[in-house]
Design an enzyme around this catalytic site. Structure first.
Site, PDB file in Angstrom:
ATOM      1  N   ASP A  25     -10.453   0.776  11.966  1.00  0.00           N
ATOM      2  CA  ASP A  25      -9.722   1.386  10.848  1.00  0.00           C
ATOM      3  C   ASP A  25     -10.441   2.667  10.430  1.00  0.00           C
ATOM      4  OD1 ASP A  25      -8.495   2.066   8.434  1.00  0.00           O
ATOM      5  OD2 ASP A  25      -8.251  -0.019   7.818  1.00  0.00           O
ATOM      6  N   GLN A  82      -2.402  -4.851   0.256  1.00  0.00           N
ATOM      7  CA  GLN A  82      -2.673  -4.141   1.501  1.00  0.00           C
ATOM      8  C   GLN A  82      -3.020  -2.688   1.204  1.00  0.00           C
ATOM      9  OE1 GLN A  82      -0.318  -1.753   3.194  1.00  0.00           O
ATOM     10  NE2 GLN A  82      -1.701  -1.480   4.927  1.00  0.00           N
ATOM     11  N   SER A  83      -4.143  -2.202   1.769  1.00  0.00           N
ATOM     12  CA  SER A  83      -4.579  -0.819   1.610  1.00  0.00           C
ATOM     13  C   SER A  83      -4.748  -0.475   0.124  1.00  0.00           C
ATOM     14  CB  SER A  83      -3.590   0.117   2.313  1.00  0.00           C
ATOM     15  OG  SER A  83      -4.080   1.430   2.378  1.00  0.00           O
ATOM     16  N   ALA A  84      -4.020   0.552  -0.372  1.00  0.00           N
ATOM     17  CA  ALA A  84      -4.112   0.884  -1.798  1.00  0.00           C
ATOM     18  C   ALA A  84      -3.658  -0.282  -2.661  1.00  0.00           C
ATOM     19  CB  ALA A  84      -3.266   2.119  -2.092  1.00  0.00           C
ATOM     20  N   GLY A  87       0.817  -1.206   0.000  1.00  0.00           N
ATOM     21  CA  GLY A  87       0.000   0.000   0.000  1.00  0.00           C
ATOM     22  C   GLY A  87       0.848   1.252   0.000  1.00  0.00           C
ATOM     23  N   GLY A  88       0.182   2.398   0.265  1.00  0.00           N
ATOM     24  CA  GLY A  88       0.886   3.680   0.278  1.00  0.00           C
ATOM     25  C   GLY A  88       0.059   4.803  -0.303  1.00  0.00           C
ATOM     26  N   ALA A  89      -1.272   4.691  -0.204  1.00  0.00           N
ATOM     27  CA  ALA A  89      -2.182   5.754  -0.648  1.00  0.00           C
ATOM     28  C   ALA A  89      -1.988   6.120  -2.112  1.00  0.00           C
ATOM     29  CB  ALA A  89      -2.033   7.001   0.238  1.00  0.00           C
ATOM     30  N   HIS A 135      -5.847   0.721  10.969  1.00  0.00           N
ATOM     31  CA  HIS A 135      -5.332   0.480   9.626  1.00  0.00           C
ATOM     32  C   HIS A 135      -3.916  -0.091   9.656  1.00  0.00           C
ATOM     33  CE1 HIS A 135      -5.659   1.049   5.295  1.00  0.00           C
ATOM     34  NE2 HIS A 135      -4.458   1.617   5.274  1.00  0.00           N
TER      35      HIS A 135
END
Length: 461
Positions: free
Chosen positions: A372, A269-271, A198-200, A404
């Site tokens: 989250d 994960q995430s983004a 991830g990492g937005a 998160h």
């Protein structure tokens, strides 16, 4: 005049015979059979008078024996010199190779630093200098400092462990690299997790998955952390394309590194969960359409794991805007309003034209924490319900009170029992999961508890 040097002889009355001359650098030597053949000379010379008794024989020795011995010694010396020259050349070659490798590494690091710096300035033009971003950057700095003891240990493992293969090229773009985390005991084909970090969509990097890679590799699982272009270096279509290429590399090349091509799992994960899901759905649509299948197939993925992901971007735009990822920036990442619908996996799956593609999807398991506040857990619950309604085997596993970053960073750094890690191992290893747990090294604490709690309170995520 001085008499010549005479060597004693016996039987001087023996009949004369021929002279046998030999040469030397300083003296002349002659072999004679009689005194009558002694020839005086003004130069220094040595005369050998040879005994010729009937009862004694002179052993005949080759005159070249000494020269042959010298020649053999010379050849031996030449061989030794050649070997020495080869060894010196080999050592010089190794040294020059190491220097050249170091030079390439420094050049690559300098190039990457230049690109990152350039992209940071471009990104700042998009973000501006609003108070929200200033606060978030300060919070991120505090968060990183509090977790620094863990980051140092993980970083040491990442750069110095023999089990990590860094920067494997899978495509033509600068960010088309992946890292492999290999188990210590490679006694047979191992299951594989292809992981998209991830990492937005802005600060993603393959090394972010090093903690997960370390812990899974210690439990007999190969992990491939896939890097991809971030915004503004690329937009969402570039990110999905890069992820798809990385997955293709894993599906087709992982057997060369000891992986089992029949047990490949995809995880994001995430983004990264959003990007990986888009890549999976796009591939399924290609396989059901007129377009020919690319270099990998959805059928090669045994299951998909989504960790703290967002799957309906249309519903998350306002939420991201309130968190500081402003609408204008997010629309630029997603390539405009049309991109919000096109790159929302939940919306894509509900499209009637994608019905056949959805039927090709592997089992889906979504992990999410109930606390989250970066991406609410409702995103995973809604996507799982949608997939189950379409006939896909899907499950959403919620972890009470987890944020998160708890599931991905704080809990692994805490050591001891990690619920999400246990769930992953159970799904991947199945009946062998208990044996794997018993034989693996227990996870150790990397950061004191009070620092973890402080990091959790200041986390900008």
């Amino acid at each position: 005049m001085q008499p010549p040097n005479l060597l004693p002889i016996s039987n001087p009355n023996s009949p004369p015979s021929m002279l046998i001359p030999t040469s030397s650098a300083t003296a002349d030597t002659m072999l004679l059979r009689s005194e009558s053949h002694i020839i005086p000379s003004s130069s220094s010379s040595t005369i050998l008078l040879v005994q010729d008794d009937d009862d004694s024989k002179i052993e005949a020795k080759p005159l070249l024996s000494r020269a042959f011995s010298y020649s053999s010694s010379l050849s031996s010396n030449l061989v030794m010199q050649q070997q020495r020259r080869r060894r010196i050349a080999s050592e010089s070659s190794l040294l020059s190779g190491a220097v050249e490798g170091c030079r390439r590494g420094v050049g690559r690091a300098a190039s990457d630093t230049y690109v990152v710096t350039k992209l940071c300035f471009r990104l700042l033009r998009y973000l501006g200098v609003g108070y929200r971003w200033i606060i978030r950057f300060l919070a991120l700095g505090c968060y990183a400092m509090l977790l620094m003891p863990g980051f140092i240990q993980v970083g040491y493992y990442y750069f110095y462990s023999s089990q990590v293969r860094r920067g494997i090229v899978y495509g033509d773009q600068p960010r088309n690299r992946l890292d492999l985390y290999l188990p210590r005991n490679m006694n047979g084909p191992k299951p594989v997790v292809a992981f998209v970090t991830g990492g937005a969509w802005i600060i993603g990097y393959k090394a972010w998955g090093s903690l997960l890679g370390q812990q899974l590799s210690e439990r007999d699982i190969i992990v491939a952390c896939i890097d991809y272009r971030n915004f503004p270096q690329g937009t969402i279509s570039d990110m999905v394309k890069d992820a798809s290429q990385g997955i293709s590399f894993v599906c087709n090349k992982i057997a060369e590194y000891g992986g089992d091509p029949n047990r490949i799992y995809l995880m994001g994960q995430s983004a990264g969960a959003h990007i990986a899901t888009c890549a999976l759905l796009e591939q399924a649509i290609k396989e059901t359409g007129a377009e020919q299948r690319a270099s990998w197939s959805v059928s090669q993925i045994k299951a998909y794991f989504g960790l703290s992901g967002g799957y309906n971007i249309l519903k998350l735009v306002d939420h991201f805007h309130s968190r500081g990822l402003y609408r204008s920036i997010f629309l630029s990442i997603m390539e405009g309003e049309q991109g919000l619908r096109r790159y929302s996996p939940e919306v894509m799956a509900q499209d009637p034209n994608a019905k056949n593609a959805v039927s090709l999807l592997p089992p889906i398991v979504l992990f999410h924490g109930t606390a989250d506040y970066s991406i609410p857990c409702d995103s995973s619950k809604s996507f799982a319900d949608t997939l189950k309604g379409l006939g896909v085997k899907a499950e959403c596993i919620l972890y009470e009170g987890k944020t998160h970053t708890d599931l991905f960073l704080q809990d692994p750094m805490r050591g001891g029992i990690d619920d999400m890690l246990d769930d992953l191992i159970t799904i991947i290893h199945g009946d062998n999961s208990e044996t794997i747990r018993a034989n693996s090294t227990p996870t150790k604490r990397l950061v004191p508890e009070f620092m973890l709690q402080m990091a959790r309170s200041v986390s900008p995520f």
